[in-house]
Design an enzyme around this catalytic site. Structure first.
Site, short mmCIF file in Angstrom:
data_model
loop_
_atom_site.label_atom_id
_atom_site.label_comp_id
_atom_site.label_asym_id
_atom_site.label_seq_id
_atom_site.Cartn_x
_atom_site.Cartn_y
_atom_site.Cartn_z
N LEU A 180 55.57 108.18 71.33
CA LEU A 180 55.58 106.72 71.35
C LEU A 180 54.16 106.24 71.57
O LEU A 180 53.40 106.87 72.30
CB LEU A 180 56.45 106.22 72.50
N SER A 181 53.84 105.13 70.96
CA SER A 181 52.47 104.61 71.04
C SER A 181 51.99 104.55 72.48
O SER A 181 52.75 104.27 73.40
CB SER A 181 52.44 103.22 70.45
N LYS A 182 50.71 104.80 72.65
CA LYS A 182 50.14 104.78 73.98
C LYS A 182 49.77 103.35 74.39
O LYS A 182 49.55 103.08 75.55
CB LYS A 182 48.88 105.67 74.03
N ARG A 183 49.70 102.47 73.40
CA ARG A 183 49.29 101.12 73.76
C ARG A 183 50.38 100.46 74.60
O ARG A 183 51.53 100.36 74.18
CB ARG A 183 49.01 100.29 72.50
N THR A 184 49.98 100.00 75.77
CA THR A 184 50.91 99.43 76.72
C THR A 184 51.79 98.38 76.08
O THR A 184 52.99 98.31 76.33
CB THR A 184 50.10 98.76 77.86
#
Ligand code: GLU
Length: 498
Positions: A252-256
């Site tokens: 899953l994307s790391k961007r918060t």
């Protein structure tokens, strides 16, 4: 039978990861479906990561999601404190006990020495591992070095040769070779315990019966079990939830922004939809469902229903796929079920935000709650996220619609014909009295006429709908006309003719 106790043990990072919510929900469901207790424990021993207000924020978002804790941080309970940074004395006591049992040892190796050791291991193509230099220091030497003020950590004595077998409730027995387990650090040189130490001491003292955590913790599993053994304690049951991957099979994307529950909330996802969605990330009751129920909507589960149906046996071990389209579908479903007053209250802030920086707003209608409620009601069917409401309903609130006149033309029709048709529509609409201005009577007034004259319906209704909405896609012309009211409907058609 022993009361089931589970815990959610987040580190305060400043936001709640959607995977964290999945862990919290599963811990909640396992507790609640067994009449058990859910505990909130804050794991803040990694001080580098601590974020101001993080705990309050965490509690707020969990509460929004509907996850209710029985005991824990900020709630209380007999096994507190529930925040690890407040449990130093407890950890010190158990550190001493472990040392007295000969199951752990102080290690004085400096950071530089460990660094050189690792580099050598790497050069020799060996796995980086502590070489146990301090494992067998004499009691005397240890005492002297501590008294001399040397800095040290406490390491766990791992078995030198053995196979360590652990049992996961979903995966069954998992084997680890002791050669793969190093004498890892339990207490750092500043006296603060690592996760591996605190988690075992806390889960034991808090009488946790089931540890629910993500699959990424499986490498810690043998260390934890060995520590329970070192203390002579009975270990709880462990349930490692499957990984959550994106649609292409990656992380899953790391961007918060893409993974925080706070962000999903801001986009207008409802807690009912999020819980339902997150529950299906690794849990599937379908086989049982088709046998036992005539549920027409096999993917819809309220929190209550989840508690009723939940069973550890139905948790999968294969990775769960995070499919945003499914989340949108579920959210749309719960929006359609929602009572109009509630939907209005939830949509209003999004509408206000949408219009905050726009100038084309007709304030008189925007400030009329009856009108706004009707507008929202019309979009309830199509709405998937609350933050779409501004865009979807913009044409209802504008002072002036803005569109190209070519858009009024249906298929091969001429523009002149569209104009004539709109003029005819004005004539028909004018005949409908104000008190009778409903979707049904508008439809009857127009469609009956078109049928008796054998005219093409699309050649009238398309230009009408575009005149009213300025859009290629929108709800139907009769519904829109009803909500706009007679005067505004006629005004918009007259403007289109012009
Ligand atoms: N503090 C850990 C985390 O935030 C929790 C791991 C566990 O549940 O044991 O991921």
């Amino acid at each position: 039978m022993k009361k089931i106790k589970t815990r959610f043990a987040p580190s305060p990072t400043g936001y709640l990861h959607i995977g964290g919510l999945r862990t919290a929900l599963f811990a909640y469901l396992i507790a609640k479906s067994n009449d058990g207790e859910l505990i909130l424990r804050i794991e803040d021993t990694d001080q580098k990561r601590e974020v101001i207000d993080a705990v309050d924020k965490l509690k707020e978002i969990l509460d929004w999601a509907g996850i209710k804790f029985d005991t824990g941080a900020g709630i209380g309970g007999k096994n507190g404190p529930y925040t690890q940074s407040k449990r130093t004395e407890i950890y010190n006591r158990y550190r001493d006990e472990l040392l007295a049992r000969g199951q752990a040892y102080p290690c004085f190796c400096s950071a530089e020495r460990l660094q050189t050791m690792r580099e050598e291991q790497q050069a020799n193509k060996q796995a980086p591992r502590y070489d146990r230099r301090c494992r067998d220091l004499s009691e005397d030497e240890v005492k002297k070095r501590i008294e001399a003020g040397e800095s040290y950590v406490i390491r766990q004595k791992m078995p030198l040769s053995a196979t360590v077998k652990v049992f996961d409730e979903l995966r069954g027995e998992i084997e680890f070779k002791s050669g793969d387990l190093e004498d890892h650090v339990l207490i750092k040189s500043n006296g603060v315990p690592t996760y591996q130490f605190a988690v075992v001491v806390d889960d034991h003292l808090m009488e946790i019966t089931h540890v629910i955590r993500g699959e990424e913790w499986i490498p810690s599993f043998p260390k934890n079990i060995l520590l329970y053994k070192a203390f002579g304690w009975e270990a709880p049951k462990f349930v490692h939830l499957p990984l959550v991957l994106n649609k292409t099979g990656g992380k899953l994307s790391k961007r918060t922004g893409d993974v925080s529950v706070e962000n999903f909330r801001a986009c207008g996802y409802l807690p009912e939809a999020i819980n339902n969605f997150v529950a299906l990330l690794g849990w599937s009751p379908y086989a049982k469902q088709t046998k036992n129920s005539n549920n027409k909507n096999p993917e819809i589960f309220s929190l209550k229903e989840l508690i009723k149906q939940f069973d550890i046996k139905d948790i999968n071990t294969s990775p769960a796929i995070f499919d945003t389209e499914k989340l949108d579908y579920l959210n749309g479903y719960y929006i359609r079920q929602m009572d109009m007053d509630k939907l209005f209250d939830l949509c209003l802030p999004y509408l206000k935000k949408y219009w905050a920086d726009k100038i084309n707003l007709k304030k008189s209608v925007f400030n009329d709650p009856i009108f706004t409620k009707k507008v929202i009601g019309l979009e309830q069917e199509r709405l998937k996220r609350l933050d779409e409401i501004g865009e979807l309903t913009e044409f209802f609130f504008v002072e002036n619609l803005d569109y190209e006149s070519e858009m009024l033309v249906w298929k091969k029709m001429e523009l002149g014909q569209a104009k004539k048709n709109l003029e005819k529509l004005i004539e028909l609409l004018e005949k409908i009295p104000e008190e009778n201005w409903t979707k049904t009577s508008i439809e009857e007034g127009i469609v009956n006429y078109l049928k008796t004259k054998e005219l093409k319906i699309g050649e009238y209704l398309w230009p009408m709908r575009v005149a009213l909405t300025g859009r290629k896609a929108s709800p139907g012309p009769f519904e829109v006309a009803e909500v706009l009211g007679k005067e505004e409907t006629l005004n918009r058609i007259i403007l289109a003719i012009k």
